[in-house]
Scaffold this motif. Structure first.
Motif, PDB file in Angstrom:
ATOM      1  N   ALA A  66       0.827  -1.175  -0.043  1.00  0.00           N
ATOM      2  CA  ALA A  66      -0.086  -0.002  -0.109  1.00  0.00           C
ATOM      3  C   ALA A  66       1.035   1.228   0.084  1.00  0.00           C
ATOM      4  O   ALA A  66       2.130   1.120   0.166  1.00  0.00           O
ATOM      5  CB  ALA A  66      -1.115  -0.092   1.031  1.00  0.00           C
ATOM      6  N   GLY A  67       0.108   2.255  -0.318  1.00  0.00           N
ATOM      7  CA  GLY A  67       1.192   3.772  -0.397  1.00  0.00           C
ATOM      8  C   GLY A  67       0.668   4.517   0.683  1.00  0.00           C
ATOM      9  O   GLY A  67      -0.586   4.501   1.204  1.00  0.00           O
ATOM     10  N   LEU A  68       1.690   4.858   1.556  1.00  0.00           N
ATOM     11  CA  LEU A  68       1.380   5.825   2.748  1.00  0.00           C
ATOM     12  C   LEU A  68       1.918   6.959   2.711  1.00  0.00           C
ATOM     13  O   LEU A  68       3.335   7.131   2.227  1.00  0.00           O
ATOM     14  CB  LEU A  68       2.261   5.135   4.141  1.00  0.00           C
ATOM     15  N   GLN A  69       1.134   8.091   3.175  1.00  0.00           N
ATOM     16  CA  GLN A  69       1.369   9.605   3.267  1.00  0.00           C
ATOM     17  C   GLN A  69       1.544  10.029   4.620  1.00  0.00           C
ATOM     18  O   GLN A  69       0.332   9.923   5.140  1.00  0.00           O
ATOM     19  CB  GLN A  69       0.718  10.266   2.299  1.00  0.00           C
ATOM     20  N   VAL A  70       2.590  10.127   5.090  1.00  0.00           N
ATOM     21  CA  VAL A  70       2.205  10.802   6.415  1.00  0.00           C
ATOM     22  C   VAL A  70       3.074  12.169   6.680  1.00  0.00           C
ATOM     23  O   VAL A  70       4.233  12.242   6.207  1.00  0.00           O
ATOM     24  CB  VAL A  70       2.915   9.889   7.528  1.00  0.00           C
ATOM     25  N   GLY A  71       2.453  13.217   7.252  1.00  0.00           N
ATOM     26  CA  GLY A  71       3.143  14.529   7.387  1.00  0.00           C
ATOM     27  C   GLY A  71       2.327  15.572   8.126  1.00  0.00           C
ATOM     28  O   GLY A  71       1.126  15.228   7.886  1.00  0.00           O
TER      29      GLY A  71
END
Length: 460
Positions: free
Chosen positions: A423-428
């Motif tokens: 899966a693709g994860l975007q954190v910020g």
């Protein structure tokens, strides 16, 4: 017979090239060398003394009578000294096996020249040569031993040929016939004294090397199995650590925050404090249930009491999170002719568990690091090829309590879960000072003939 030494410890060439320093022989090895030499001397002298009486006890009445040299005569003494010299030379077989082999094979030539009358007992001299061949083959590789073997075979041939020519007068008729007969006799002795012992020793060494190779292969397989088991155990430990961290972070962080609020409200707002205590109790019960379920998954004899969490379970997760913070849920799903489709349809069970744990960790982090901030959980299930789960919270309304500078395990666990299911994860951080966690999950491909999902009747 002395055991074979490892190839790396076998003596180097006695001449030509610098040989590495040899390891000093141990007391056990010296004792073995003495026993080998002594045994060779005892057997040779025993046969020397026993053959004449045995032959006299059962004389051959058909052929010619065998004439043995008298005990104590000059030929008998020379032969005895030759046999003893051969046995004594075997004491140096460990230090210089090739030189010892050549010396042991050269002594019978001197015996044949000095005492040809001992022809009938000359057949005892190849015995020590055979022992020297075995000792040399055990200690020196065949590639470096063949010159000494060739020299020993030639000496045996010369000794046998000289003795046969002198005693039988083979050269009296014709030189060619005598040369052929004497060499033939010598070759037969060389085959028996050098060829056969070498062949037997090589067979024994080859079987020993095969056994060592099999043992090494079995050891390598065992080590590989241990490495695979260790890797599997490490993966299981990492998975258990993620589960425990998610459970503890989600529930215990909420308990800690509610406890801080209760401490401030217990005097000013008793009713709200009592409500907070009930929420703490609910959270404590929930964490106990989750831990009990995790233990049940790890034990074969204790089945899990609850199924694995899915995307649909995020709805209940958000409902429980509303007790301690301002959390809102948005579900964006497609409506196909009024039939719709299940939430998270086409997403694998492991990916759905990853989505659930990611939302759980994100809510726990929001409650811990941004207390009082509004939080929105969005499940976008409209696309045909993927599903997106977003957790976004605003900036903290009040200073965070109970957070520690150490950490990072939650974000690391999210990344590990995302990598595990592809899966693709975007954190910020967001522009307004909040925090965003977005997880994109792919759907499993459906066969082209599968039209049941688009059929409203089947969907209902």
């Amino acid at each position: 017979m002395a055991p074979a030494e490892p190839l790396a410890q076998r003596p180097q060439a006695e001449a030509g090239g610098a040989a590495p320093a040899r390891r000093p022989a141990t007391a056990r090895e010296r004792r073995t060398d003495v026993l080998v030499a002594l045994g060779t001397a005892v057997v040779a002298l025993g046969l020397l003394l026993a053959l004449p009486p045995l032959d006299a006890a059962d004389p051959d009445t058909i052929g010619e009578t065998v004439s043995y040299p008298a005990v104590g005569s000059a030929p008998w003494t020379v032969l005895t000294l030759g046999l003893l010299a051969q046995a004594a030379a075997l004491l140096a077989a460990r230090r210089a096996p090739r030189t010892t082999l050549v010396v042991v094979a050269a002594i019978p030539v001197l015996v044949a020249v000095l005492a040809p009358q001992a022809f009938e007992l000359f057949g005892l001299t190849p015995f020590a040569v055979a022992v020297a061949v075995v000792l040399a083959a055990l200690r020196v590789p065949l590639a470096r031993l063949w010159p000494a073997l060739t020299a020993a075979a030639v000496l045996v041939v010369i000794g046998g040929a000289v003795l046969w020519a002198v005693t039988s007068g083979g050269f009296r008729a014709s030189f060619g016939q005598g040369l052929t007969g004497s060499i033939g006799q010598g070759v037969l002795q060389a085959v028996g004294a050098v060829g056969l012992p070498l062949l037997v020793t090589l067979v024994v060494l080859s079987r020993r090397e095969v056994r060592v190779a099999r043992t090494a292969e079995a050891t390598a397989v065992d080590r590989e199995q241990d490495a695979l088991i260790d890797a599997a155990v490490s993966r299981e430990r990492a998975a258990m650590a993620r589960e425990l961290h998610d459970i503890a972070a989600h529930h215990l962080s909420g308990i800690a925050l509610m406890s801080a609020v209760i401490d401030r409200q217990i005097d000013t707002d008793p009713e709200r404090a009592h409500e907070g205590v009930r929420q703490v109790r609910e959270q404590s019960t929930a964490v106990l249930e989750d831990l009990r379920r995790l233990v049940g998954l790890l034990r074969d004899d204790s089945p899990a009491e609850r199924a694995v969490e899915t995307v649909a379970g995020v709805v209940d997760l958000v409902e429980r999170a509303r007790f301690r913070s301002d959390v809102r849920l948005d579900v964006l799903a497609v409506d196909r002719a009024g039939g719709g489709r299940p939430l998270g349809d086409g997403v694998g069970p492991l990916a759905q568990l990853a989505a659930y744990r990611t939302v759980q960790e994100a809510l726990a982090n929001a409650a811990l690091h941004a207390p009082g901030a509004p939080c929105t959980v969005t499940i976008d299930d409209r696309a045909d090829d993927h599903l997106v789960v977003r957790v976004e919270n605003g900036p903290a309304a009040v200073p965070a309590q109970g957070s520690t500078p150490a950490g990072g395990n939650g974000l690391r666990g999210m990344r590990e879960r995302a990598e595990l299911v592809g899966a693709g994860l975007q954190v910020g951080p967001t522009d307004d000072g909040g925090w965003l966690v977005a997880l994109t999950l792919g759907r499993e491909a459906r066969p082209e003939s599968d039209t049941t999902a688009a059929d409203p009747e089947v969907a209902r």
